[in-house]
Design a protein around this motif. Sequence first.
Motif, PDB file in Angstrom:
ATOM      1  N   LEU A  53       0.862  -1.133   0.039  1.00 38.95           N
ATOM      2  CA  LEU A  53      -0.061  -0.226   0.155  1.00 38.95           C
ATOM      3  C   LEU A  53       0.827   1.170  -0.105  1.00 38.95           C
ATOM      4  CD1 LEU A  53      -2.577  -0.938   2.528  1.00 38.95           C
ATOM      5  CD2 LEU A  53      -3.085  -0.766  -0.006  1.00 38.95           C
ATOM      6  N   VAL A  54       1.874   1.117   0.786  1.00 37.75           N
ATOM      7  CA  VAL A  54       2.747   2.452   0.859  1.00 37.75           C
ATOM      8  C   VAL A  54       3.684   2.622  -0.099  1.00 37.75           C
ATOM      9  CG1 VAL A  54       4.693   1.637   2.642  1.00 37.75           C
ATOM     10  CG2 VAL A  54       3.650   3.775   2.767  1.00 37.75           C
ATOM     11  N   GLY A  55       4.040   1.424  -0.968  1.00 39.00           N
ATOM     12  CA  GLY A  55       4.989   1.454  -1.910  1.00 39.00           C
ATOM     13  C   GLY A  55       6.413   1.015  -1.587  1.00 39.00           C
ATOM     14  N   MET A  56       6.537   0.164  -0.702  1.00 41.98           N
ATOM     15  CA  MET A  56       7.825  -0.419  -0.280  1.00 41.98           C
ATOM     16  C   MET A  56       8.071  -1.555  -1.052  1.00 41.98           C
ATOM     17  SD  MET A  56       7.717   0.138   3.740  1.00 41.98           S
ATOM     18  CE  MET A  56       9.669  -0.388   3.888  1.00 41.98           C
ATOM     19  N   LEU A  57       7.302  -2.139  -1.922  1.00 41.78           N
ATOM     20  CA  LEU A  57       7.485  -3.328  -2.762  1.00 41.78           C
ATOM     21  C   LEU A  57       7.833  -2.929  -4.353  1.00 41.78           C
ATOM     22  CD1 LEU A  57       5.235  -5.914  -1.394  1.00 41.78           C
ATOM     23  CD2 LEU A  57       7.462  -5.517  -0.629  1.00 41.78           C
ATOM     24  N   ALA A  58       8.998  -3.409  -4.665  1.00 38.23           N
ATOM     25  CA  ALA A  58       9.413  -3.008  -6.166  1.00 38.23           C
ATOM     26  C   ALA A  58       8.292  -3.895  -7.179  1.00 38.23           C
ATOM     27  CB  ALA A  58      10.660  -3.815  -6.305  1.00 38.23           C
ATOM     28  N   LYS A  59       7.789  -4.977  -6.828  1.00 42.95           N
ATOM     29  CA  LYS A  59       6.957  -5.560  -7.772  1.00 42.95           C
ATOM     30  C   LYS A  59       5.327  -5.441  -7.231  1.00 42.95           C
ATOM     31  CE  LYS A  59       6.445  -9.334 -11.083  1.00 42.95           C
ATOM     32  NZ  LYS A  59       7.170 -10.549 -11.362  1.00 42.95           N
ATOM     33  N   ARG A  60       4.678  -4.548  -7.559  1.00 42.23           N
ATOM     34  CA  ARG A  60       3.152  -4.662  -7.263  1.00 42.23           C
ATOM     35  C   ARG A  60       2.333  -4.293  -8.398  1.00 42.23           C
ATOM     36  NH1 ARG A  60       2.040   0.900  -3.980  1.00 42.23           N
ATOM     37  NH2 ARG A  60       3.451   2.364  -5.158  1.00 42.23           N
ATOM     38  N   ARG A  61       0.926  -4.703  -8.328  1.00 47.08           N
ATOM     39  CA  ARG A  61       0.035  -4.395  -9.321  1.00 47.08           C
ATOM     40  C   ARG A  61      -1.207  -4.205  -8.904  1.00 47.08           C
ATOM     41  NH1 ARG A  61      -0.147  -9.227 -12.720  1.00 47.08           N
ATOM     42  NH2 ARG A  61      -2.199  -9.706 -11.654  1.00 47.08           N
ATOM     43  N   GLY A  62      -1.948  -3.218  -9.230  1.00 50.04           N
ATOM     44  CA  GLY A  62      -3.698  -2.966  -8.960  1.00 50.04           C
ATOM     45  C   GLY A  62      -3.560  -1.598  -8.472  1.00 50.04           C
ATOM     46  N   ALA A  63      -4.839  -0.961  -8.308  1.00 46.51           N
ATOM     47  CA  ALA A  63      -4.959   0.331  -7.712  1.00 46.51           C
ATOM     48  C   ALA A  63      -4.903   0.684  -6.592  1.00 46.51           C
ATOM     49  CB  ALA A  63      -6.352   0.799  -8.421  1.00 46.51           C
ATOM     50  N   VAL A  64      -4.069   1.794  -5.995  1.00 49.76           N
ATOM     51  CA  VAL A  64      -4.058   2.154  -4.596  1.00 49.76           C
ATOM     52  C   VAL A  64      -4.206   3.455  -4.988  1.00 49.76           C
ATOM     53  CG1 VAL A  64      -2.741   2.420  -2.626  1.00 49.76           C
ATOM     54  CG2 VAL A  64      -2.445   0.710  -3.918  1.00 49.76           C
ATOM     55  N   ARG A  65      -5.264   4.158  -4.097  1.00 47.53           N
ATOM     56  CA  ARG A  65      -5.678   5.575  -3.860  1.00 47.53           C
ATOM     57  C   ARG A  65      -5.677   6.027  -2.551  1.00 47.53           C
ATOM     58  NH1 ARG A  65      -6.761   7.689  -8.961  1.00 47.53           N
ATOM     59  NH2 ARG A  65      -7.730   9.598  -7.934  1.00 47.53           N
ATOM     60  N   PHE A  66      -4.973   7.290  -2.520  1.00 52.71           N
ATOM     61  CA  PHE A  66      -4.871   7.743  -0.973  1.00 52.71           C
ATOM     62  C   PHE A  66      -5.438   9.290  -1.318  1.00 52.71           C
ATOM     63  CE2 PHE A  66      -2.585   9.932   2.414  1.00 52.71           C
ATOM     64  CZ  PHE A  66      -3.314   9.624   3.410  1.00 52.71           C
ATOM     65  N   LEU A  67      -6.504   9.564  -0.396  1.00 53.27           N
ATOM     66  CA  LEU A  67      -6.971  11.158  -0.540  1.00 53.27           C
ATOM     67  C   LEU A  67      -7.218  11.436  -2.046  1.00 53.27           C
ATOM     68  CD1 LEU A  67      -4.954  12.909   2.338  1.00 53.27           C
ATOM     69  CD2 LEU A  67      -7.231  12.018   2.285  1.00 53.27           C
ATOM     70  N   GLY A  68      -7.772  10.495  -2.737  1.00 57.80           N
ATOM     71  CA  GLY A  68      -8.047  10.815  -4.268  1.00 57.80           C
ATOM     72  C   GLY A  68      -6.888  10.597  -5.158  1.00 57.80           C
ATOM     73  N   HIS A  69      -5.532  10.624  -4.485  1.00 57.02           N
ATOM     74  CA  HIS A  69      -4.213  10.351  -5.347  1.00 57.02           C
ATOM     75  C   HIS A  69      -4.051   9.057  -5.628  1.00 57.02           C
ATOM     76  CE1 HIS A  69      -3.240  14.616  -4.267  1.00 57.02           C
ATOM     77  NE2 HIS A  69      -3.611  14.380  -3.020  1.00 57.02           N
ATOM     78  N   ASP A  70      -3.512   8.887  -6.879  1.00 54.01           N
ATOM     79  CA  ASP A  70      -3.286   7.505  -7.408  1.00 54.01           C
ATOM     80  C   ASP A  70      -1.907   7.118  -6.964  1.00 54.01           C
ATOM     81  OD1 ASP A  70      -2.315   5.081  -8.551  1.00 54.01           O
ATOM     82  OD2 ASP A  70      -3.116   5.761 -10.712  1.00 54.01           O
ATOM     83  N   ILE A  71      -1.717   6.321  -5.976  1.00 51.19           N
ATOM     84  CA  ILE A  71      -0.201   6.088  -5.639  1.00 51.19           C
ATOM     85  C   ILE A  71       0.061   4.679  -5.921  1.00 51.19           C
ATOM     86  CG2 ILE A  71      -0.330   8.026  -3.700  1.00 51.19           C
ATOM     87  CD1 ILE A  71      -0.538   5.371  -1.774  1.00 51.19           C
ATOM     88  N   SER A  72      -0.433   4.051  -6.996  1.00 47.65           N
ATOM     89  CA  SER A  72      -0.162   3.015  -7.377  1.00 47.65           C
ATOM     90  C   SER A  72       1.166   2.669  -7.666  1.00 47.65           C
ATOM     91  CB  SER A  72      -1.058   2.489  -8.354  1.00 47.65           C
ATOM     92  OG  SER A  72      -2.369   2.760  -8.240  1.00 47.65           O
TER      93      SER A  72
END
Length: 244
Positions: A53-72
Amino acid sequence: MNPTDTLLEAKALCAWYGAAQILYDVDLEVRRGEVVALMGRNGAGKSTTLKALVGMLAKRRGAVRFLGHDISKSEPHIAARLGLGFVPEDRRVFTDLSVMENLEVGRQAARRWGDGSDAPLWTPERLFKLFPNLGEMPNRPGGRMSGGEQQMLTVARTLMGNPYLVLLDEPSEGVAPVIVEQMAHMILELKSQGVSILLSEQNMHFAELVSDRAYVLEKGQIRYKASIAELAENEEVRRAYLSV
């Protein structure tokens, strides 16, 4: 609750360590002012979910939004700047820095909600009221603190960033019962101040004390979601996915 109150949302979140896939299409959300427990046994994928969720993994897929911002596809510092706090299970305090210096490392500017109202603002003075133990040792180096004290310091340092939402990894794991009790009090206090929390946890009693809702993970997939009261009453689900 209004959908606009959703702070964090993940859809079809997948994550890998190297070639090994750990998460499979995880969907979850955290709304303003609630505590959500991400539950499961050791190895179920709880910590991996928070890191993804926070972006600590080099390999991830899918949608993550925080306060309307795309942080995928964002780096962790982007999420931190937006007001998404992360407290890792392994604490990671700066052992050569004092309590006060550790807190200063985490300091960010005050924040406002989208409606213009003030978000919670944390100072060392406020944090020492929340964590009296830390207030008694402001000049002690992080390396000369107990595990429970380091756990408190890591939470306090994260709060110095004035987060809207905190990802809290296994807060009750491996610390003394008195610290677990203080952690429960701290989470409820944060909630009363308007901070939302997503915590990974396998201790049902602890989760029941502090949480509103729960997602249950098994082998990297969400197997069950409900209010914490419904989970507490569902012995079949608890036996299948939470009992050791």
